[in-house]
Write a protein that holds these residues in place. Structure first.
Motif, mmCIF file in Angstrom:
data_model
loop_
_atom_site.group_PDB
_atom_site.id
_atom_site.type_symbol
_atom_site.label_atom_id
_atom_site.label_comp_id
_atom_site.label_asym_id
_atom_site.label_seq_id
_atom_site.Cartn_x
_atom_site.Cartn_y
_atom_site.Cartn_z
ATOM 1 N N ALA A 266 0.830 -1.201 0.000
ATOM 2 C CA ALA A 266 0.000 0.000 0.000
ATOM 3 C C ALA A 266 0.865 1.253 0.000
ATOM 4 C CB ALA A 266 -0.927 0.007 1.209
ATOM 5 N N GLY A 267 0.210 2.392 -0.259
ATOM 6 C CA GLY A 267 0.905 3.667 -0.245
ATOM 7 C C GLY A 267 1.963 3.756 -1.313
ATOM 8 N N ARG A 268 3.158 4.172 -0.917
ATOM 9 C CA ARG A 268 4.252 4.403 -1.847
ATOM 10 C C ARG A 268 5.201 3.210 -1.941
ATOM 11 N NH1 ARG A 268 3.828 9.643 1.669
ATOM 12 N NH2 ARG A 268 3.077 7.889 2.932
ATOM 13 N N SER A 269 4.892 2.133 -1.212
ATOM 14 C CA SER A 269 5.689 0.908 -1.287
ATOM 15 C C SER A 269 5.144 -0.015 -2.371
ATOM 16 C CB SER A 269 5.671 0.184 0.072
ATOM 17 O OG SER A 269 6.364 0.939 1.055
ATOM 18 N N ASP A 270 5.940 -1.023 -2.740
ATOM 19 C CA ASP A 270 5.507 -1.969 -3.774
ATOM 20 C C ASP A 270 4.212 -2.661 -3.350
ATOM 21 O OD1 ASP A 270 7.662 -1.356 -5.343
ATOM 22 O OD2 ASP A 270 8.760 -3.218 -4.945
ATOM 23 N N ARG A 271 3.295 -2.759 -4.303
ATOM 24 C CA ARG A 271 2.015 -3.422 -4.030
ATOM 25 C C ARG A 271 2.158 -4.901 -4.367
ATOM 26 N NH1 ARG A 271 -2.773 -0.582 -3.250
ATOM 27 N NH2 ARG A 271 -4.686 -1.841 -3.307
ATOM 28 N N ARG A 272 2.741 -5.644 -3.429
ATOM 29 C CA ARG A 272 2.998 -7.062 -3.630
ATOM 30 C C ARG A 272 3.070 -7.772 -2.287
ATOM 31 N NH1 ARG A 272 9.414 -7.844 -4.858
ATOM 32 N NH2 ARG A 272 8.954 -9.778 -3.766
ATOM 33 N N GLY A 273 2.708 -9.050 -2.280
ATOM 34 C CA GLY A 273 2.766 -9.867 -1.081
ATOM 35 C C GLY A 273 4.143 -10.491 -0.911
ATOM 36 N N PRO A 274 4.216 -11.492 -0.048
ATOM 37 C CA PRO A 274 3.099 -12.111 0.674
ATOM 38 C C PRO A 274 2.614 -11.253 1.838
ATOM 39 C CG PRO A 274 5.163 -13.139 1.342
ATOM 40 C CD PRO A 274 5.508 -12.176 0.224
ATOM 41 N N TYR A 275 1.326 -11.355 2.123
ATOM 42 C CA TYR A 275 0.725 -10.606 3.216
ATOM 43 C C TYR A 275 0.559 -11.539 4.417
ATOM 44 C CZ TYR A 275 -0.263 -7.469 -0.684
ATOM 45 O OH TYR A 275 -0.150 -6.657 -1.785
ATOM 46 N N THR A 276 1.660 -11.737 5.130
ATOM 47 C CA THR A 276 1.678 -12.606 6.303
ATOM 48 C C THR A 276 2.343 -11.871 7.459
ATOM 49 O OG1 THR A 276 3.842 -13.584 5.820
ATOM 50 C CG2 THR A 276 1.897 -14.640 4.809
ATOM 51 N N LEU A 277 2.027 -12.286 8.679
ATOM 52 C CA LEU A 277 2.656 -11.677 9.849
ATOM 53 C C LEU A 277 4.172 -11.843 9.821
ATOM 54 C CD1 LEU A 277 0.252 -12.632 12.789
ATOM 55 C CD2 LEU A 277 0.766 -10.328 11.960
ATOM 56 N N ALA A 278 4.626 -13.042 9.469
ATOM 57 C CA ALA A 278 6.076 -13.292 9.439
ATOM 58 C C ALA A 278 6.772 -12.363 8.455
ATOM 59 C CB ALA A 278 6.347 -14.753 9.082
ATOM 60 N N ARG A 279 6.150 -12.143 7.309
ATOM 61 C CA ARG A 279 6.755 -11.280 6.298
ATOM 62 C C ARG A 279 6.774 -9.821 6.763
ATOM 63 N NH1 ARG A 279 10.663 -11.421 3.113
ATOM 64 N NH2 ARG A 279 11.080 -9.473 4.194
ATOM 65 N N PHE A 280 5.699 -9.376 7.417
ATOM 66 C CA PHE A 280 5.644 -7.982 7.874
ATOM 67 C C PHE A 280 6.601 -7.754 9.037
ATOM 68 C CE2 PHE A 280 2.527 -7.490 4.823
ATOM 69 C CZ PHE A 280 1.944 -6.233 4.831
#
Length: 267
Positions: free
Chosen positions: A57-71
């Protein structure tokens, strides 16, 4: 402004301001972006403040993975970007959940922890969703995103204009990211035990008029070894905007006290 590249090649937007020991800001959402310009300005006289947009989202790349470990790994990338072994960590709303997950995984890299407008370990109470629905029904708005953000402000006469200012510049919210991360949080089998790993001093800051009531954070107070709570009386979900002087005094005093303790320890 610059880009910070994660180990899987995702470009994260970042901004650094101020001087002093590092404070990393973790914005809400998920699927939102950094809206902390005013908050960063409050702290920049005493600290080096790191803002960033989470992936997707925002100004960062719009790509996953969308997981807690990744964030959590992405937040570690930002911590590395500070070139400091330990940082002060301030998370708002969803960002408080992410900051807590990071502190549980990397307790030795968090100097102190501020959880602003967090929910408890069981999530928001049923009354929260009911109250949001009532406000949205009574105050229709063509922009669904701004309408929902506006429910976080105590003053209903200025709530929509506050939400609009908060979302300038405006990007497209990432619903896929939000749904994936919130579903993973809800599915966690035990959120209490890992809190015992968090050894840093923790300050929970909550607006008295938040639709997610302050008492909802009782579970955090009980589970975190070194936690205290402060209530901002004239604020709801965005205390740095609604009661900025009170919020600034709280955060600045807590951070400076921890920084002074660290300096004494080094000596």
């Amino acid at each position: 402004m610059e880009q910070v590249i994660t180990d899987d090649g995702c470009a994260l937007w970042s901004r650094v301001s101020g001087t002093g020991s590092p404070v990393v800001l973790v914005h809400g959402g998920p699927g939102w972006w950094d809206v902390f310009d005013k908050l960063a300005g409050m702290l920049a006289d005493d600290f080096t403040v790191y803002q960033w947009d989470q992936r997707g989202a925002g100004r960062s790349d719009r790509r996953g993975p969308y997981t807690l470990a990744r964030f959590v790994a992405d937040l570690e990338t930002i911590r590395n970007h500070t070139s400091q072994e330990k940082v002060h960590l301030l998370g708002h709303s969803w960002g408080a959940i992410l900051a807590l997950e990071y502190a549980q995984a990397h307790p030795d890299r968090v100097d102190c922890l501020l959880l602003v407008s967090s929910v408890g370990l069981d999530g928001p109470p049923p009354s929260y969703r009911q109250r949001v629905a009532e406000i949205l029904a009574a105050e229709p708005c063509e922009d669904e995103w701004l309408a929902r953000i506006s429910t976080g402000f105590a003053n209903r006469s200025t709530a929509l204009s506050q939400a609009r200012r908060l979302n300038t510049p405006r990007f497209e919210p990432n619903k896929e990211c939000a749904e994936a991360l919130l579903a993973e949080v809800r599915a966690l089998p035990d959120r209490i035990t890992p809190c015992g790993n968090v050894t840093s001093q923790t300050l929970i800051i909550h607006g008295a008029h938040d639709l997610r009531p302050p008492a909802g954070t009782d579970s955090l107070l009980a589970a975190l070894p070194n936690a205290q709570r402060a209530i901002v009386p004239d604020a709801a979900h965005y205390p740095w905007l609604e009661d900025p002087e009170h919020f600034r005094r709280l955060t600045r005093a807590f951070l400076l006290r921890q920084a002074a303790y660290d300096a004494t320890a080094v000596e």
